[in-house]
Design a protein around this motif. Sequence first.
Motif, PDB file in Angstrom:
ATOM      1  N   UNK A  45       0.882  -1.421  -0.073  1.00 29.10           N
ATOM      2  CA  UNK A  45      -0.088  -0.091  -0.022  1.00 29.10           C
ATOM      3  C   UNK A  45       0.768   1.297  -0.047  1.00 29.10           C
ATOM      4  N   UNK A  46       0.110   2.430  -0.040  1.00 30.83           N
ATOM      5  CA  UNK A  46       0.881   3.755   0.245  1.00 30.83           C
ATOM      6  C   UNK A  46       1.696   3.906   1.565  1.00 30.83           C
ATOM      7  N   UNK A  47       3.062   4.106   1.435  1.00 36.91           N
ATOM      8  CA  UNK A  47       3.929   4.152   2.681  1.00 36.91           C
ATOM      9  C   UNK A  47       3.503   5.227   3.344  1.00 36.91           C
ATOM     10  N   UNK A  48       3.758   5.321   4.511  1.00 35.04           N
ATOM     11  CA  UNK A  48       3.773   6.641   5.464  1.00 35.04           C
ATOM     12  C   UNK A  48       5.132   6.924   5.758  1.00 35.04           C
ATOM     13  N   UNK A  49       5.038   8.376   5.399  1.00 38.47           N
ATOM     14  CA  UNK A  49       6.331   9.088   5.945  1.00 38.47           C
ATOM     15  C   UNK A  49       6.156  10.337   6.513  1.00 38.47           C
TER      16      UNK A  49
END
Length: 284
Positions: A128-132
């Motif tokens: 999925x969309x990575x968190x940063x």
Amino acid sequence: MSESKIAITVVVPVKNEEANLGKCLSRLSRFSEVIVVDSSSTDRTPAIANEYGANIVNFSWDGKYPKKRNWLLLNVTLRNEWVLFLDADEFVDAAFCDAVDRATQDPVQCGFWLNYDNFFLGRRLRFGVPQRKLALFRVGKALYEQIDEDHWSGLDMEVHEHPIVDGPVGEIAARIEHKDDRGIIKFVDRHRDYAVWEAHRIVRLRSSGIALNKMTRRQRLKYGNLSRWWYPWVYFLFTYFLKFGFLDGSVGLQYAFYKTWYFQTIRLLIFEGASGHGYRGRPS
């Protein structure tokens, strides 16, 4: 010989975080200063902070700028040149501590993007969309975006506001574990509050004519398109298929669904004029 402390001040903003705070603070013993900024918690949060030897600062928000993180940066003298903001449900390990210790020795860098491993329904999301987040920077070199708001919601802390760093920004690959153990009801409640805030912000951006070019690329994409009918569904297709969220099984599907619901909720709030205030036109 005892190990020298890492010269970084860790700030943990909290309100009623007894479920997560102990685990968070137990990982921070290598840092030379730990501050818990508390919004008058009514559970065991202050007692837990005391048990782990953290400095406790109480914050009472008046509904206007500054909110919790900026207030601390503007009003509290920190012991170190670098500050790291962690939420109570974010947990570091030895590899991360080593990485930030090395990275902050660089005399050029003024901030660092941090990477996170998300958990949902008790399971790690590998796809999925990575968190940063940009949550580590030199004191005096950054403040979170100043957004004029007047009681948009009960969110007294910068959540979607982005730090503006005066200088070069790097990235740290070592990951932080983001794992909230408070259950799905808290997740839904929190994202409902976030949706109200984001809808108000979009209304304000449109009415004030603030240029999107001052934002990050991800912010420009989101705030430039969030009211469009296709945005929530494109997000679902992107995170679930193109970013392989389906490989996380049923949890990946549920997470993609809830994030799509979140973006659709923001869009509908904009359509309603952010709960009766500001923009009332039909979204494109």
